[in-house]
Write a protein that holds these residues in place. Structure first.
Motif, PDB file in Angstrom:
ATOM      1  N   THR A  10     -21.265  91.889  35.322  1.00  0.00           N
ATOM      2  CA  THR A  10     -20.355  90.999  35.286  1.00  0.00           C
ATOM      3  C   THR A  10     -21.163  89.706  33.660  1.00  0.00           C
ATOM      4  O   THR A  10     -20.429  89.423  33.035  1.00  0.00           O
ATOM      5  N   THR A  11     -21.997  90.102  33.278  1.00  0.00           N
ATOM      6  CA  THR A  11     -22.731  89.188  32.343  1.00  0.00           C
ATOM      7  C   THR A  11     -23.129  90.404  30.863  1.00  0.00           C
ATOM      8  O   THR A  11     -23.758  90.811  29.866  1.00  0.00           O
ATOM      9  N   ASN A  12     -22.027  91.808  30.936  1.00  0.00           N
ATOM     10  CA  ASN A  12     -22.418  92.977  30.078  1.00  0.00           C
ATOM     11  C   ASN A  12     -23.246  93.616  29.639  1.00  0.00           C
ATOM     12  O   ASN A  12     -23.224  93.239  28.439  1.00  0.00           O
ATOM     13  N   GLN A  13     -24.580  93.377  30.149  1.00  0.00           N
ATOM     14  CA  GLN A  13     -25.719  93.924  30.132  1.00  0.00           C
ATOM     15  C   GLN A  13     -25.098  95.613  30.351  1.00  0.00           C
ATOM     16  O   GLN A  13     -24.465  96.103  30.679  1.00  0.00           O
ATOM     17  N   PRO A  14     -26.595  96.285  29.507  1.00  0.00           N
ATOM     18  CA  PRO A  14     -26.206  97.908  29.602  1.00  0.00           C
ATOM     19  C   PRO A  14     -26.116  98.879  30.475  1.00  0.00           C
ATOM     20  O   PRO A  14     -26.763  98.037  31.734  1.00  0.00           O
ATOM     21  N   LEU A  15     -25.303  99.872  30.772  1.00  0.00           N
ATOM     22  CA  LEU A  15     -25.159 100.632  32.252  1.00  0.00           C
ATOM     23  C   LEU A  15     -26.174 100.656  32.803  1.00  0.00           C
ATOM     24  O   LEU A  15     -25.944 101.625  33.801  1.00  0.00           O
ATOM     25  N   SER A  16     -26.752 101.327  31.302  1.00  0.00           N
ATOM     26  CA  SER A  16     -28.380 102.347  32.057  1.00  0.00           C
ATOM     27  C   SER A  16     -29.192 101.266  32.938  1.00  0.00           C
ATOM     28  O   SER A  16     -29.625 101.672  33.507  1.00  0.00           O
ATOM     29  N   ALA A  17     -29.680  99.887  32.713  1.00  0.00           N
ATOM     30  CA  ALA A  17     -29.266  98.984  33.378  1.00  0.00           C
ATOM     31  C   ALA A  17     -29.856  99.315  34.816  1.00  0.00           C
ATOM     32  O   ALA A  17     -30.152  99.437  36.370  1.00  0.00           O
ATOM     33  N   PHE A  18     -27.566  99.398  35.484  1.00  0.00           N
ATOM     34  CA  PHE A  18     -27.359  99.623  36.561  1.00  0.00           C
ATOM     35  C   PHE A  18     -27.619 100.991  37.331  1.00  0.00           C
ATOM     36  O   PHE A  18     -28.045 101.000  38.599  1.00  0.00           O
ATOM     37  N   GLY A  19     -27.491 101.842  36.403  1.00  0.00           N
ATOM     38  CA  GLY A  19     -28.222 102.971  36.847  1.00  0.00           C
ATOM     39  C   GLY A  19     -29.820 103.019  37.129  1.00  0.00           C
ATOM     40  O   GLY A  19     -30.229 103.616  38.065  1.00  0.00           O
ATOM     41  N   GLU A  20     -30.454 102.491  36.176  1.00  0.00           N
ATOM     42  CA  GLU A  20     -32.178 102.633  36.919  1.00  0.00           C
ATOM     43  C   GLU A  20     -32.308 101.459  38.129  1.00  0.00           C
ATOM     44  O   GLU A  20     -33.272 101.855  39.148  1.00  0.00           O
ATOM     45  N   LEU A  21     -31.113 100.671  38.196  1.00  0.00           N
ATOM     46  CA  LEU A  21     -31.260  99.805  39.611  1.00  0.00           C
ATOM     47  C   LEU A  21     -30.971 100.506  40.938  1.00  0.00           C
ATOM     48  O   LEU A  21     -31.237 100.605  41.789  1.00  0.00           O
ATOM     49  N   LEU A  22     -29.968 101.687  40.778  1.00  0.00           N
ATOM     50  CA  LEU A  22     -29.221 102.830  41.609  1.00  0.00           C
ATOM     51  C   LEU A  22     -30.676 103.141  42.013  1.00  0.00           C
ATOM     52  O   LEU A  22     -30.888 103.806  42.969  1.00  0.00           O
TER      53      LEU A  22
END
Length: 326
Positions: free
Chosen positions: A233-245
């Motif tokens: 929701t804050t438009n951070q890079p989606l790489s951060a989502f993958g790393e969190l996964l």
């Protein structure tokens, strides 16, 4: 005739905290989306006075019975009795994907069946109430060791942050993404079938014995739900989502040795080596589908790496349970 359908789901963060054994004491939440793969139920009036049986149901088998209690299929039996239908109905189930693969197909069937039975009786049930009914049927009538996210996602659909307070008090918040952000997110999803099927309740039974020991890990997994929300929701890079996964998979894997095995670890490592930022085994563990989160330009490498495996293409944010023909 009427036809109902309910979607299966992908859970990104928080799986395991959706069991009352944990969330009644510590709270629970998941970040998950429904996908465009469904469980369908057809319901048709059946003139039993012309036959020597009262109810016909079909799934992998066909059952012709003179009483609901004679049904071997426990979910059919319990849902029919729950909805007060004892005769003069024919039910049929088909699905886009096989059961026991980590996508919540069993609960999608229960939700779709309840939707069909209520509609057959001319009753309208709100999506959240349909979820509560399915949770009650599965946990208290069928007595399956299941959590509460699969029924909820099948009933309401969408891409959500779901908070669990009690089995009758669940808060659903849609993730506010623009169509462009949603499309971008969807293009990063890559799903591979391990080829291993397993019954989730059997995997979960062992994990539930360790809920008290795993409280700190489950609380950490709950916090990842909020972190995932913030990234999206804050438009951070989606790489951060993958790393969190990836961090979520490490945490989930540590809950119990039954969750993974050398074959699954090998597949997961292959995905990471082929360009995925992170991923996780979907569902309770021990088999089913593996989700990878990778930049679209890496998907060609991933397809080549998993050329011997089935790759599942999906659309996210699918609608919840509904009547699609009447």
């Amino acid at each position: 005739m009427l036809i109902s359908r309910a979607p299966v789901r992908i859970s990104f963060f928080g799986g395991g905290t959706d069991y009352p054994e944990h969330f009644l004491q510590h709270g629970g939440a998941v970040l998950a989306t429904s996908i465009d793969k469904y469980s369908y139920v057809t319901a048709t009036p059946f003139p039993s006075h012309l036959f020597d049986y009262l109810i016909r149901v079909s799934y992998r088998k066909v059952e012709l019975v003179r009483a609901v209690d004679e049904l071997e299929h426990n979910v059919y039996q319990k849902c029919l009795k729950f909805c007060g239908l004892e005769k003069d109905i024919e039910l049929h189930n088909v699905a886009d994907l096989p059961a026991f693969t980590g996508l919540g197909s069993s609960s999608a069937f229960t939700v779709s069946l309840l939707q069909a039975l209520h509609s057959f009786k001319g009753e309208f049930v709100k999506p959240l109430d349909l979820a509560y009914e399915a949770i009650y049927v599965e946990r208290h009538l069928v007595k399956d060791r299941v959590g509460c996210q699969d029924q909820l996602m099948a009933a309401v659909g969408g891409f959500n942050l779901v908070e669990f307070r009690t089995e009758e008090d669940i808060i659903v918040t849609r993730i506010p993404l623009s169509p462009q952000r949603l499309t971008e997110f969807e293009s990063h999803i890559f799903i591979v079938f391990t080829g291993i099927k397993r019954k989730a309740s059997q995997v979960v039974a062992k994990q539930l014995k360790r809920v008290a020991d795993n409280t700190d890990i489950l609380k950490k997994m709950r916090r990842m739900v909020d972190q995932g929300w913030d990234i999206l929701t804050t438009n951070q890079p989606l790489s951060a989502f993958g790393e969190l996964l990836h961090q979520a998979w490490i945490a989930k894997r540590s809950l119990d040795t039954i969750i993974s095995n050398p074959e699954i670890d090998s597949l997961y490592n292959l995905g990471r080596e082929s360009g995925a930022w992170g991923g996780k085994l979907l569902g309770a563990g021990a088999g089913g589908f593996i989700l990878f989160f990778a930049p679209p330009e890496s998907h060609k490498n991933l397809r080549q790496a998993f050329i011997q495996h089935e790759v599942l293409s999906v659309k996210i944010n699918a609608p919840g349970s509904q009547i699609i023909f009447s």
